[in-house]
Motif scaffolding. Structure first.
Motif, PDB file in Angstrom:
ATOM      1  N   ALA A  56     -19.711  38.435  42.672  1.00  0.00           N
ATOM      2  CA  ALA A  56     -20.301  39.692  42.189  1.00  0.00           C
ATOM      3  C   ALA A  56     -21.821  39.634  42.199  1.00  0.00           C
ATOM      4  N   ALA A  57     -22.381  38.432  42.031  1.00  0.00           N
ATOM      5  CA  ALA A  57     -23.833  38.266  42.036  1.00  0.00           C
ATOM      6  C   ALA A  57     -24.412  38.231  43.446  1.00  0.00           C
ATOM      7  N   GLY A  58     -23.554  38.234  44.455  1.00  0.00           N
ATOM      8  CA  GLY A  58     -24.031  38.292  45.832  1.00  0.00           C
ATOM      9  C   GLY A  58     -24.273  36.964  46.488  1.00  0.00           C
ATOM     10  N   LEU A  59     -23.849  35.861  45.851  1.00  0.00           N
ATOM     11  CA  LEU A  59     -24.045  34.551  46.455  1.00  0.00           C
ATOM     12  C   LEU A  59     -23.236  34.424  47.741  1.00  0.00           C
ATOM     13  N   ASP A  60     -23.592  33.441  48.550  1.00  0.00           N
ATOM     14  CA  ASP A  60     -22.888  33.208  49.806  1.00  0.00           C
ATOM     15  C   ASP A  60     -21.675  32.310  49.628  1.00  0.00           C
ATOM     16  N   GLY A  61     -21.640  31.584  48.531  1.00  0.00           N
ATOM     17  CA  GLY A  61     -20.510  30.705  48.336  1.00  0.00           C
ATOM     18  C   GLY A  61     -20.618  29.868  47.085  1.00  0.00           C
ATOM     19  N   VAL A  62     -19.586  29.067  46.881  1.00  0.00           N
ATOM     20  CA  VAL A  62     -19.478  28.182  45.724  1.00  0.00           C
ATOM     21  C   VAL A  62     -19.090  26.795  46.216  1.00  0.00           C
ATOM     22  N   GLU A  63     -19.691  25.795  45.600  1.00  0.00           N
ATOM     23  CA  GLU A  63     -19.282  24.410  45.821  1.00  0.00           C
ATOM     24  C   GLU A  63     -18.686  23.895  44.520  1.00  0.00           C
ATOM     25  N   PHE A  64     -17.534  23.227  44.622  1.00  0.00           N
ATOM     26  CA  PHE A  64     -16.891  22.660  43.444  1.00  0.00           C
ATOM     27  C   PHE A  64     -17.211  21.170  43.359  1.00  0.00           C
ATOM     28  N   GLU A  65     -17.547  20.732  42.162  1.00  0.00           N
ATOM     29  CA  GLU A  65     -17.897  19.331  41.964  1.00  0.00           C
ATOM     30  C   GLU A  65     -16.646  18.516  41.702  1.00  0.00           C
ATOM     31  N   CYS A  66     -16.376  17.601  42.608  1.00  0.00           N
ATOM     32  CA  CYS A  66     -15.216  16.721  42.489  1.00  0.00           C
ATOM     33  C   CYS A  66     -15.672  15.269  42.567  1.00  0.00           C
ATOM     34  N   TYR A  67     -16.743  14.966  41.815  1.00  0.00           N
ATOM     35  CA  TYR A  67     -17.123  13.561  41.664  1.00  0.00           C
ATOM     36  C   TYR A  67     -17.649  13.337  40.254  1.00  0.00           C
ATOM     37  N   GLY A  68     -16.935  12.486  39.539  1.00  0.00           N
ATOM     38  CA  GLY A  68     -17.303  12.168  38.166  1.00  0.00           C
ATOM     39  C   GLY A  68     -16.866  13.198  37.149  1.00  0.00           C
ATOM     40  N   HIS A  69     -16.611  14.430  37.597  1.00  0.00           N
ATOM     41  CA  HIS A  69     -16.233  15.510  36.690  1.00  0.00           C
ATOM     42  C   HIS A  69     -14.715  15.678  36.689  1.00  0.00           C
ATOM     43  N   LEU A  70     -14.224  16.748  36.074  1.00  0.00           N
ATOM     44  CA  LEU A  70     -12.794  16.863  35.792  1.00  0.00           C
ATOM     45  C   LEU A  70     -11.938  16.802  37.055  1.00  0.00           C
ATOM     46  N   MET A  71     -12.347  17.493  38.120  1.00  0.00           N
ATOM     47  CA  MET A  71     -11.551  17.444  39.361  1.00  0.00           C
ATOM     48  C   MET A  71     -11.360  16.003  39.821  1.00  0.00           C
ATOM     49  N   ASP A  72     -12.436  15.242  39.801  1.00  0.00           N
ATOM     50  CA  ASP A  72     -12.373  13.850  40.242  1.00  0.00           C
ATOM     51  C   ASP A  72     -11.622  12.990  39.231  1.00  0.00           C
ATOM     52  N   GLN A  73     -11.711  13.337  37.961  1.00  0.00           N
ATOM     53  CA  GLN A  73     -10.974  12.598  36.938  1.00  0.00           C
ATOM     54  C   GLN A  73      -9.465  12.753  37.129  1.00  0.00           C
ATOM     55  N   PHE A  74      -9.049  13.886  37.700  1.00  0.00           N
ATOM     56  CA  PHE A  74      -7.655  14.045  38.116  1.00  0.00           C
ATOM     57  C   PHE A  74      -7.370  13.235  39.379  1.00  0.00           C
ATOM     58  N   ALA A  75      -8.291  13.292  40.359  1.00  0.00           N
ATOM     59  CA  ALA A  75      -8.031  12.705  41.666  1.00  0.00           C
ATOM     60  C   ALA A  75      -8.024  11.181  41.641  1.00  0.00           C
ATOM     61  N   SER A  76      -8.804  10.581  40.741  1.00  0.00           N
ATOM     62  CA  SER A  76      -8.973   9.126  40.748  1.00  0.00           C
ATOM     63  C   SER A  76      -7.889   8.404  39.954  1.00  0.00           C
ATOM     64  N   PRO A  77      -7.270   7.372  40.529  1.00  0.00           N
ATOM     65  CA  PRO A  77      -6.316   6.559  39.766  1.00  0.00           C
ATOM     66  C   PRO A  77      -6.971   5.825  38.603  1.00  0.00           C
ATOM     67  N   LEU A  78      -8.303   5.679  38.632  1.00  0.00           N
ATOM     68  CA  LEU A  78      -9.007   4.981  37.559  1.00  0.00           C
ATOM     69  C   LEU A  78      -9.081   5.803  36.280  1.00  0.00           C
ATOM     70  N   THR A  79      -8.921   7.102  36.394  1.00  0.00           N
ATOM     71  CA  THR A  79      -9.087   7.966  35.217  1.00  0.00           C
ATOM     72  C   THR A  79      -7.877   8.863  34.940  1.00  0.00           C
ATOM     73  N   ASN A  80      -6.911   8.912  35.842  1.00  0.00           N
ATOM     74  CA  ASN A  80      -5.752   9.784  35.658  1.00  0.00           C
ATOM     75  C   ASN A  80      -4.548   8.962  35.213  1.00  0.00           C
ATOM     76  N   THR A  81      -4.098   9.226  33.970  1.00  0.00           N
ATOM     77  CA  THR A  81      -2.902   8.543  33.451  1.00  0.00           C
ATOM     78  C   THR A  81      -1.754   9.524  33.236  1.00  0.00           C
ATOM     79  N   LEU A  82      -1.881  10.727  33.788  1.00  0.00           N
ATOM     80  CA  LEU A  82      -0.878  11.762  33.578  1.00  0.00           C
ATOM     81  C   LEU A  82       0.401  11.466  34.356  1.00  0.00           C
ATOM     82  N   ALA A  83       1.467  12.106  33.940  1.00  0.00           N
ATOM     83  CA  ALA A  83       2.730  12.066  34.674  1.00  0.00           C
ATOM     84  C   ALA A  83       2.818  13.310  35.557  1.00  0.00           C
ATOM     85  N   HIS A  84       3.913  13.464  36.259  1.00  0.00           N
ATOM     86  CA  HIS A  84       4.158  14.643  37.093  1.00  0.00           C
ATOM     87  C   HIS A  84       3.972  15.913  36.248  1.00  0.00           C
ATOM     88  N   PRO A  85       3.388  16.981  36.763  1.00  0.00           N
ATOM     89  CA  PRO A  85       3.060  17.215  38.173  1.00  0.00           C
ATOM     90  C   PRO A  85       1.603  16.901  38.545  1.00  0.00           C
TER      91      PRO A  85
END
Length: 678
Positions: A159-188
């Motif tokens: 809505a603000a007219g930007l050209d795009g978005v980049e999502f941070e997937c290092y050190g932050h929550l996305m990466d905390q899910f992706a990394s076996p070092l920080t994810n202790t969850l079960a399925h799914p």
């Protein structure tokens, strides 16, 4: 058309980028009330007007209320962000640059006592050492809520007219899910590779559904954690393939390493003395394996390295982020054939260290960065040429001479030493910090191009200055190391400067008393340790080297921890006495007045900052039009000085450590804001 690889346009889906140079997402901590207002807008606009193809904002903008910024980030979860981002985007678009923003949920990389005091969430219970919060293990309703928050934030940016978005997937929550070092969850969302990547994919799918196909989405992600049990290179390549196959991701921005500690962070974002572009080949490997549009930035400080990255096909867009903090006009100077005029990034990382201490990012030797409202990046010529005399050729004096010369004035610089540089030359004698001399070399080259006259080996007296018939006199004589701070025995100590300069040889068993807490003590400690000394670094503070911020402390510790060096905090040196052919140090404490201890050593080194060398200033002060006075309101607002009250003749100012012990940035800022209107 230029044949320079850096100046070739790049087609990113429907978006044409005018060249291959970008600034990657970073947070200079300029928002006000969580919004990118004028200071923030003008910072990015300066780079857009100077030719950068893509300016990425926010490192990172928070999508949820339980992702409170640990420094002053943009709050992308507020609807009011749209108007502010639209103004920034419209201005940058008008200047020819594309605009994106980085969105994130910090997960455990924040604190519970920030923002609204909500629990920190993560994909496992492990605390991040850097921010210390013990997270709540994320629940299903948290996941659903946060995915929706991401989608809302992406929709706001469209809505603000930007050209795009980049999502941070290092050190932050996305990466905390992706990394076996920080994810202790079960399925799914835990366990298998697919499950760990599911959160990122769900976020991407939700955002794509909101913004449609004509809005760019990218991921800045850790493609190799460089730690046993973490995301491996093969995992990183496979993640890229999954992103590509999903059809949800338009570009990748490659990261290698982790950021959970200061030591790890400097591997991802190297500081001076570390290898330039250490992960460039790795980013090129990911691009070659997957074929997606690839961005990357990690200490790419110079045009030659950036050009190599594009010419060899390792990157599609090269990030020069800290380099643009040092000089926002890099692209313009390349286009004009003036690469030699680019102000160098010296890798001091004063910018990042400040934001991690809760302050705003500033470049160590470009004080206009972040102050675009009041300070110029380009000096305008004066209407009348004047005679300017500068005394001292350290960073303050050279900046004053440079700015005065760019204004068109006739400038003479007196310097007592045989070479320029002042304290920076002492700093640069340490191999790891040798790049600091670039601060001096650049200014000397700029002064030479403008016919500034230098008189080295000249200890200027008042009569020497007055003989030049100046209109303006700048006293930039710096300071002298102060070591005589003891109740008794000052004659038995030496200064940290004495050690660094080589004027005094290292002792075998050394007590280094540091109550300034700056680089000088740490450099002296490293010098002593490298010479084989046993060193005790003592400070009355509750932590050692408090002025040496997190990222810059890392290389010192790497150099000291395997040597005979110990740190003693909350104790202070009171006196020194002779003890046969050795020295006895009397030690006390601010916390317990009755405490007395002794150390028996061969050498006592004191680091207590500097005292101004200002005799010349005080000799000239009663002869000057302004009697040495500075109008602080005008100085702060960026207006010309107009103080008077003394006899007609010349205006007098002193700057840098000739006023008081501060740092390089303060000295250069003093010079710029005084001289830009002379």
């Amino acid at each position: 058309m230029s044949k320079d690889p850096l100046l070739q346009p790049y087609q990113l889906k429907h978006l044409t980028l005018r060249n291959r140079i970008m600034t990657t997402s970073h947070e200079p901590a300029y928002p006000e009330d969580g919004m990118p207002k004028d200071r923030y807008r003008l910072y990015h606009l300066e780079r857009a007007k100077a030719g950068v193809a893509l300016t990425m904002t926010a490192g990172s903008a928070a999508v949820s209320k339980d992702s409170p910024p640990v420094f002053n980030n943009i709050l992308a979860y507020k609807d009011e962000v749209v108007g502010w981002m639209k103004r920034l985007t419209d201005d940058c678009h008008e200047a020819g640059a594309a605009v994106m923003i980085q969105l994130t949920h910090l997960g455990r990389r924040t604190r519970w006592d920030k923002g609204d005091w909500l629990p920190v969430v993560a994909a496992g219970p492990a605390r991040e050492p850097a921010h210390r919060a013990f997270p709540k293990i994320i629940e299903d309703w948290d996941i659903a809520r946060i995915i929706e928050d991401y989608a809302d934030a992406a929709e706001r940016m469209k809505a603000a007219g930007l050209d795009g978005v980049e999502f941070e997937c290092y050190g932050h929550l996305m990466d905390q899910f992706a990394s076996p070092l920080t994810n202790t969850l079960a399925h799914p969302y835990g366990g298998s590779f697919d499950n760990r990547l599911r959160f990122a994919m769900d976020v991407l799918a939700a955002c794509r559904k909101r913004v449609g196909p004509d809005f760019l989405l990218g991921v800045r992600y850790t493609a190799d954690e460089e730690e046993k049990g973490g995301i491996s290179v093969d995992d990183g390549v496979e993640m890229a393939r999954r992103f590509n196959a999903s059809g949800l991701v338009d570009f990748l921005n490659i990261i290698r390493g982790r950021i959970h500690t200061d030591a790890a962070l400097t591997g991802v974002i190297p500081v001076q003395g570390m290898r330039s572009a250490p992960h460039l080949d790795f980013a090129g490997h990911i691009r070659a394996q997957v074929g997606m549009p690839t961005f990357h930035a990690a200490r790419i400080p110079d045009v030659a390295t950036a050009r190599h990255a594009i010419a060899t096909g390792q990157l599609d867009m090269v990030g020069m982020t800290r380099a643009h903090m040092a000089d926002p006009h890099i692209v313009r100077k390349i286009m004009e054939g003036r690469e030699q005029d680019i102000r160098p990034c010296v890798g001091a990382t004063y910018c990042l260290d400040r934001i991690y201490q809760g302050a705003m990012a500033l470049c160590i030797h470009n004080p206009a960065t972040g102050r675009e409202e009041t300070m110029p990046h380009v000096i305008t010529p004066a209407t009348e040429r004047q005679r300017v005399v500068v005394v001292g050729a350290g960073p303050a004096g050279l900046e004053a001479a440079r700015v005065a010369a760019e204004r068109g004035h006739r400038v003479t610089v007196f310097e007592a030493a045989a070479v320029p540089g002042g304290q920076i030359r002492l700093t640069a004698m340490t191999k790891r910090r040798a790049e600091m001399i670039g601060i001096i070399d650049w200014r000397m080259a700029q002064c030479a191009a403008r016919d500034v006259e230098f008189r080295f080996n000249t200890y200027a007296e008042a009569s020497d200055v007055l003989a030049e018939n100046p209109a303006v006199v700048i006293i930039a004589t710096g300071g002298l190391a102060e070591k005589d701070v003891l109740e008794a025995g000052n004659d038995l100590t030496v200064s940290a400067w004495d050690i660094l300069s080589g004027d005094v040889k290292p002792g075998a068993n050394v007590l280094l008393f540091d109550d300034a807490g700056d680089h000088t003590a740490m450099q002296a400690a490293q010098f002593l340790a490298d010479a084989g000394s046993t060193v005790e670094i003592m400070t009355p503070d509750r932590s050692f080297a408090p002025e040496v911020m997190g990222m810059n402390l890392v290389p010192y510790m790497r150099a000291l921890q395997d040597k005979a060096v110990t740190f003693t905090v909350t104790y202070k040196l009171i006196a020194a006495e002779r003890d046969g052919n050795r020295l006895k140090a009397i030690v006390g404490s601010d916390y317990l007045a009755s405490l007395r201890q002794e150390r028996h050593v061969d050498q006592i080194v004191v680091n207590h900052g500097t005292q101004p060398l200002a005799d010349l200033y005080f000799a000239l002060k009663p002869l000057s039009e302004n009697l040495g006075a500075v109008d602080y309101d005008a100085l702060i607002d960026g207006r010309p000085q107009a103080m008077n009250g003394g006899p007609p003749g010349f205006r007098l100012y002193r700057i840098g450590d000739a006023v008081a012990a501060r740092n390089t940035h303060a000295a250069i800022y003093d010079a710029l804001r005084l001289m830009k209107d002379v």
